[in-house]
Enzyme design. Structure first.
Site, PDB file in Angstrom:
ATOM      1  CB  CYS A   4      -0.830   0.003   1.223  1.00  0.00           C
ATOM      2  SG  CYS A   4      -1.690   0.985   0.760  1.00  0.00           S
ATOM      3  CG  ASP A 122      -3.940  -0.466  10.802  1.00  0.00           C
ATOM      4  OD1 ASP A 122      -3.177  -0.245  11.784  1.00  0.00           O
ATOM      5  OD2 ASP A 122      -3.864   0.149  10.066  1.00  0.00           O
TER       6      ASP A 122
END
Length: 208
Positions: A4, A122
């Site tokens: 990412c 996360d």
């Protein structure tokens, strides 16, 4: 595995060549933020079946739809306070981020059942929606109730991703800063090492 925060063509190619399953492009406020035009130029370098994922934080639905169309996104990641209804209304499958703090409870993810294709765990930060470069206590999370496939992010690198996979047996993993020399500038050797570590865990049967 998803690489990412890609901002450069050479890094996109490196991620694809290393065997990434998905490439992530950030449209939210971030040192790695791209315009729709910049993202479209990069996603054009991503061949099928590698996924092209746009990352948004509480974005206007029209902006999300425009980015999906212009950059040919195959999925979106919602990293803010988006509701289950907003996930259900997205034009492509949704990865919904669930922040994991010291008081994490799987019931926090329950409302997204059936509305998000994937949940991404996360590290919680009161000031930032992702990109903290910090891990969470993987072994304290407990077993997923199996409501949706789980991705893991937050401070991952080639040196700890195997432990995270062993602890959580996720569907996939997500890395950004752990393969960078500076925000948005990827280290190709670290991308290769990360992908190799993930493949090793896969060979050992640690994924779901």
């Amino acid at each position: 595995m998803k690489i990412c925060g890609l901002t450069r063509a050479q890094d996109v190619r490196a991620a694809v060549d290393a065997g990434a399953d998905a490439c992530g492009f950030i449209f939210a406020a971030s040192p790695r933020q791209l315009t729709i035009e910049q993202a479209a130029a990069l996603t054009a370098l991503v061949p099928p079946p590698v996924a092209r994922v746009g990352v948004f934080v509480d974005a206007d639905p029209e902006f999300v739809a425009s980015a999906v169309a212009a950059a040919s996104l195959t999925a979106v990641q919602f990293s803010g306070s988006e509701s289950p209804e907003q996930c259900a209304a997205a034009p492509v499958p949704v990865i919904k981020v669930i922040a994991v703090g010291t008081d994490f409870d799987w019931r926090d993810a329950e409302p997204y059942r059936g509305h998000a294709a994937t949940l991404l765990l996360d590290t919680y930060d009161p000031q930032r929606a992702g990109g903290t470069s910090r891990t969470f206590a993987w072994r304290d999370v407990g077993e997923s109730p199996g409501r949706a496939p789980i991705f893991v992010a937050g401070g991952l690198s080639a040196y700890n991703v195997g432990e995270a996979i062993d602890a959580l047996s996720p569907f996939g993993v997500d890395v950004s800063s752990g393969v960078e020399t500076s925000p948005g500038v990827k280290c190709h050797a670290e991308i290769d090492a990360f992908c190799a570590a993930v493949r090793l865990a896969d060979e050992e049967g640690c994924f779901r």
